[in-house]
Design a protein around this motif. Sequence first.
Motif, PDB file in Angstrom:
ATOM      1  N   ALA A 139      -2.693  13.293  -5.402  1.00 34.26           N
ATOM      2  CA  ALA A 139      -2.278  12.783  -4.089  1.00 34.26           C
ATOM      3  C   ALA A 139      -1.871  11.320  -4.132  1.00 34.26           C
ATOM      4  CB  ALA A 139      -3.417  12.967  -3.082  1.00 34.26           C
ATOM      5  N   LEU A 140      -2.019  10.647  -5.266  1.00 36.43           N
ATOM      6  CA  LEU A 140      -1.688   9.222  -5.344  1.00 36.43           C
ATOM      7  C   LEU A 140      -0.218   8.944  -5.034  1.00 36.43           C
ATOM      8  CD1 LEU A 140      -2.936   6.655  -7.933  1.00 36.43           C
ATOM      9  CD2 LEU A 140      -0.513   6.834  -7.490  1.00 36.43           C
ATOM     10  N   PRO A 141       0.737   9.650  -5.638  1.00 37.33           N
ATOM     11  CA  PRO A 141       2.140   9.352  -5.307  1.00 37.33           C
ATOM     12  C   PRO A 141       2.453   9.593  -3.839  1.00 37.33           C
ATOM     13  CG  PRO A 141       1.981  10.663  -7.323  1.00 37.33           C
ATOM     14  CD  PRO A 141       0.629  10.683  -6.685  1.00 37.33           C
ATOM     15  N   GLY A 142       1.924  10.682  -3.265  1.00 38.41           N
ATOM     16  CA  GLY A 142       2.177  10.962  -1.864  1.00 38.41           C
ATOM     17  C   GLY A 142       1.612   9.897  -0.953  1.00 38.41           C
ATOM     18  N   LEU A 143       0.437   9.383  -1.276  1.00 39.77           N
ATOM     19  CA  LEU A 143      -0.165   8.319  -0.474  1.00 39.77           C
ATOM     20  C   LEU A 143       0.694   7.063  -0.514  1.00 39.77           C
ATOM     21  CD1 LEU A 143      -2.517   7.158   1.167  1.00 39.77           C
ATOM     22  CD2 LEU A 143      -3.654   6.600  -0.992  1.00 39.77           C
ATOM     23  N   MET A 144       1.168   6.693  -1.675  1.00 40.24           N
ATOM     24  CA  MET A 144       2.000   5.504  -1.793  1.00 40.24           C
ATOM     25  C   MET A 144       3.287   5.654  -0.996  1.00 40.24           C
ATOM     26  SD  MET A 144       1.451   4.700  -5.877  1.00 40.24           S
ATOM     27  CE  MET A 144       2.432   3.210  -5.877  1.00 40.24           C
ATOM     28  N   ARG A 145       3.913   6.795  -1.092  1.00 40.69           N
ATOM     29  CA  ARG A 145       5.174   7.018  -0.386  1.00 40.69           C
ATOM     30  C   ARG A 145       4.973   7.019   1.122  1.00 40.69           C
ATOM     31  NH1 ARG A 145       6.248  11.904  -1.251  1.00 40.69           N
ATOM     32  NH2 ARG A 145       4.667  12.508  -2.762  1.00 40.69           N
ATOM     33  N   LYS A 146       3.903   7.645   1.589  1.00 43.79           N
ATOM     34  CA  LYS A 146       3.689   7.744   3.030  1.00 43.79           C
ATOM     35  C   LYS A 146       3.282   6.410   3.641  1.00 43.79           C
ATOM     36  CE  LYS A 146       2.925  12.667   3.646  1.00 43.79           C
ATOM     37  NZ  LYS A 146       2.076  13.712   4.253  1.00 43.79           N
ATOM     38  N   LEU A 147       2.531   5.602   2.898  1.00 47.66           N
ATOM     39  CA  LEU A 147       2.165   4.286   3.409  1.00 47.66           C
ATOM     40  C   LEU A 147       3.394   3.387   3.512  1.00 47.66           C
ATOM     41  CD1 LEU A 147      -1.216   3.633   1.546  1.00 47.66           C
ATOM     42  CD2 LEU A 147      -0.900   4.157   3.973  1.00 47.66           C
ATOM     43  N   GLN A 148       4.304   3.493   2.548  1.00 48.79           N
ATOM     44  CA  GLN A 148       5.552   2.745   2.647  1.00 48.79           C
ATOM     45  C   GLN A 148       6.382   3.222   3.832  1.00 48.79           C
ATOM     46  OE1 GLN A 148       7.867   1.952  -1.011  1.00 48.79           O
ATOM     47  NE2 GLN A 148       6.127   2.778  -2.140  1.00 48.79           N
ATOM     48  N   PHE A 149       6.410   4.519   4.046  1.00 43.06           N
ATOM     49  CA  PHE A 149       7.155   5.091   5.167  1.00 43.06           C
ATOM     50  C   PHE A 149       6.582   4.625   6.503  1.00 43.06           C
ATOM     51  CE2 PHE A 149       8.327   8.563   8.101  1.00 43.06           C
ATOM     52  CZ  PHE A 149       9.691   8.641   7.851  1.00 43.06           C
ATOM     53  N   MET A 150       5.264   4.358   6.532  1.00 41.62           N
ATOM     54  CA  MET A 150       4.623   3.862   7.752  1.00 41.62           C
ATOM     55  C   MET A 150       5.006   2.425   8.084  1.00 41.62           C
ATOM     56  SD  MET A 150       0.696   5.244   7.583  1.00 41.62           S
ATOM     57  CE  MET A 150       0.204   4.128   8.923  1.00 41.62           C
ATOM     58  N   GLY A 151       5.480   1.684   7.101  1.00 37.16           N
ATOM     59  CA  GLY A 151       5.855   0.311   7.345  1.00 37.16           C
ATOM     60  C   GLY A 151       5.059  -0.710   6.575  1.00 37.16           C
TER      61      GLY A 151
ATOM     62  N   ALA B 298      -2.455  -4.879   3.963  1.00 38.15           N
ATOM     63  CA  ALA B 298      -1.094  -5.105   4.453  1.00 38.15           C
ATOM     64  C   ALA B 298      -1.111  -5.879   5.763  1.00 38.15           C
ATOM     65  CB  ALA B 298      -0.375  -3.765   4.633  1.00 38.15           C
ATOM     66  N   LYS B 299      -2.027  -5.516   6.661  1.00 30.82           N
ATOM     67  CA  LYS B 299      -2.141  -6.258   7.925  1.00 30.82           C
ATOM     68  C   LYS B 299      -2.612  -7.700   7.653  1.00 30.82           C
ATOM     69  CE  LYS B 299      -2.767  -7.112  12.353  1.00 30.82           C
ATOM     70  NZ  LYS B 299      -3.903  -6.527  13.078  1.00 30.82           N
ATOM     71  N   TRP B 300      -3.556  -7.851   6.749  1.00 29.43           N
ATOM     72  CA  TRP B 300      -4.088  -9.166   6.395  1.00 29.43           C
ATOM     73  C   TRP B 300      -2.978 -10.069   5.846  1.00 29.43           C
ATOM     74  CZ3 TRP B 300      -8.965  -9.751   2.743  1.00 29.43           C
ATOM     75  CH2 TRP B 300      -9.473 -11.052   2.849  1.00 29.43           C
ATOM     76  N   GLU B 301      -2.040  -9.468   5.113  1.00 25.09           N
ATOM     77  CA  GLU B 301      -0.946 -10.214   4.498  1.00 25.09           C
ATOM     78  C   GLU B 301       0.279 -10.288   5.395  1.00 25.09           C
ATOM     79  OE1 GLU B 301      -0.191 -11.624   0.960  1.00 25.09           O
ATOM     80  OE2 GLU B 301      -2.132 -12.156   1.767  1.00 25.09           O
ATOM     81  N   ASN B 302       0.146  -9.870   6.682  1.00 30.01           N
ATOM     82  CA  ASN B 302       1.290  -9.831   7.596  1.00 30.01           C
ATOM     83  C   ASN B 302       2.431  -8.987   7.032  1.00 30.01           C
ATOM     84  OD1 ASN B 302      -0.022 -11.495   9.438  1.00 30.01           O
ATOM     85  ND2 ASN B 302       0.790 -13.362   8.501  1.00 30.01           N
ATOM     86  N   GLY B 303       2.055  -7.916   6.318  1.00 29.56           N
ATOM     87  CA  GLY B 303       3.049  -7.054   5.692  1.00 29.56           C
ATOM     88  C   GLY B 303       3.003  -5.637   6.206  1.00 29.56           C
ATOM     89  N   LEU B 304       2.616  -5.461   7.472  1.00 32.26           N
ATOM     90  CA  LEU B 304       2.548  -4.128   8.066  1.00 32.26           C
ATOM     91  C   LEU B 304       3.308  -4.119   9.379  1.00 32.26           C
ATOM     92  CD1 LEU B 304       1.410  -1.224   8.110  1.00 32.26           C
ATOM     93  CD2 LEU B 304      -0.602  -2.140   9.299  1.00 32.26           C
ATOM     94  N   ASP B 305       4.288  -3.224   9.487  1.00 35.11           N
ATOM     95  CA  ASP B 305       5.037  -3.042  10.721  1.00 35.11           C
ATOM     96  C   ASP B 305       4.219  -2.121  11.627  1.00 35.11           C
ATOM     97  OD1 ASP B 305       6.790  -2.411  12.737  1.00 35.11           O
ATOM     98  OD2 ASP B 305       8.523  -2.195  11.423  1.00 35.11           O
ATOM     99  N   LEU B 306       3.427  -2.724  12.514  1.00 31.82           N
ATOM    100  CA  LEU B 306       2.511  -1.940  13.341  1.00 31.82           C
ATOM    101  C   LEU B 306       3.235  -0.999  14.288  1.00 31.82           C
ATOM    102  CD1 LEU B 306      -0.488  -4.217  14.381  1.00 31.82           C
ATOM    103  CD2 LEU B 306      -0.545  -2.080  13.106  1.00 31.82           C
TER     104      LEU B 306
END
Length: 478
Positions: free
Chosen positions: A292-304, A419-427
Amino acid sequence: MTHTPGSGSGRAEQAARIAARPWYRQLYVQVLVAIVIGVVLGWRWPDLATGMEPIGTTFITAMKMLIGPIVFLTIIGGIAGVADLRKVGRTGVKALTYFQAGTIVALLTGLVAINVFRLGDGVHADPATLTTSGDASQYIEQGEHQHWWEFLTGIVPDSFFGPFVEGNILQVIFLAVVFGIALKTVGRTGEPIIAAVGRLTEVVFKVLSFVMKAAPLGAFGAMSYAIGKFGLSTLTSLGSLIVLFYVTSALFVVLVLGGVLALYVRLNIFQLFRYLKEEFWLILGTSTAEPALPGLMRKLQFMGAERSTVGLVVPTGYSFNLDGAAIYLSLATLYIAQATDTALSLGQQLGLLAVMLLTSKGAAGVAGGGFIALTATLSTVGSVPAAGIMLIFGIDKFMSECRALVNFFGNAVATLFIAKWENGLDLERARAVLAGKAGEPSVAVEAGTDAGAETDSGAGRRRPAGLPAPAATAEVAS
């Protein structure tokens, strides 16, 4: 009207087609059906079911084959896309800080649970009569020679290709970080290589899409073998310990991880469950979080979430942020102590936690890592007999799924937190995706390559084309 493959409207239409796919063609439904069939086969025809093992192991092997290249390419691409290299180091320090804090909370959760219910009292097992054999004997031997510092000295590989051959993710991460920084610092000389990395990433993710079509077969083979080999009757012998572990883990995920996600990131853990349902059933069927590691990485990127953050935090978390393993480690250690009538004071138990904080990292990614870490802990302390792991060896298979699931969701939350801590998340985008308003990406859409992607101005984040840019970037920093 026709759309080019990389156009925004074409990408939006593709997401809509995925969302409208018939239920029986959804991957998670197919995996769930395969799990049910595997359980029935293992229960009714155990001899036939044990012969299904090669199906499950072949799928898991195929997924492991891709994990090294995916982690390597993703981290290089993420570092190359960062404007300031100091951000990479800052992200890594924040991630490791979070991992240690999370591990401490998970260890304390297991410790409190087993002290409250004390399931080992009354067993009165004599350590002198506990004989070790087979895999358990091998794990004990490895654990007795395991040192807490080996995960640090083992990060540097003997050769470049060795980590990929051996599947050592920590060493792959080390190589990727070094190469990513080098490519970033050489300037224009490295630009053709960075472009090639992007194209190669797209190809590797396409291969992944082929392999994922066999996920139902992999789940069927793994579950058939597990039930056929160990039998449902194994669950009844130490059923109370299994139930305690599952309930404790569920409460940890919902209350602790869900609380972190809600209070700091401002996202809903139950919506995250639904979004990651395919990976959930895949882990449940194969008893390991690696596929599930690749899917998790892809979906988190898709989330922003920023690509560089996802690429660094998720793979590292798979070795350092093992919340499920930490709960299991403290719970199992105290159960063995209770079952062997080994009295431990509160101070001794807290001492055990300090040791577990180190030994839990020593066997990351190793087969039987949970037992190796458990034995390393018992051998280091010396007051609890290591042979006591035989008391729980028979049910470990039925606890591995839960460990993997908690580890998986722990890393999902950790990545969103960092990601939120680094201001790198599109909420705004993350909320839209979790609410089902942005569709669900296919493997091709989620690859995170340059093709068909747009860049949000200012933040440097990448988002799939055809999906709205955030309306309020200030919300990310709130």
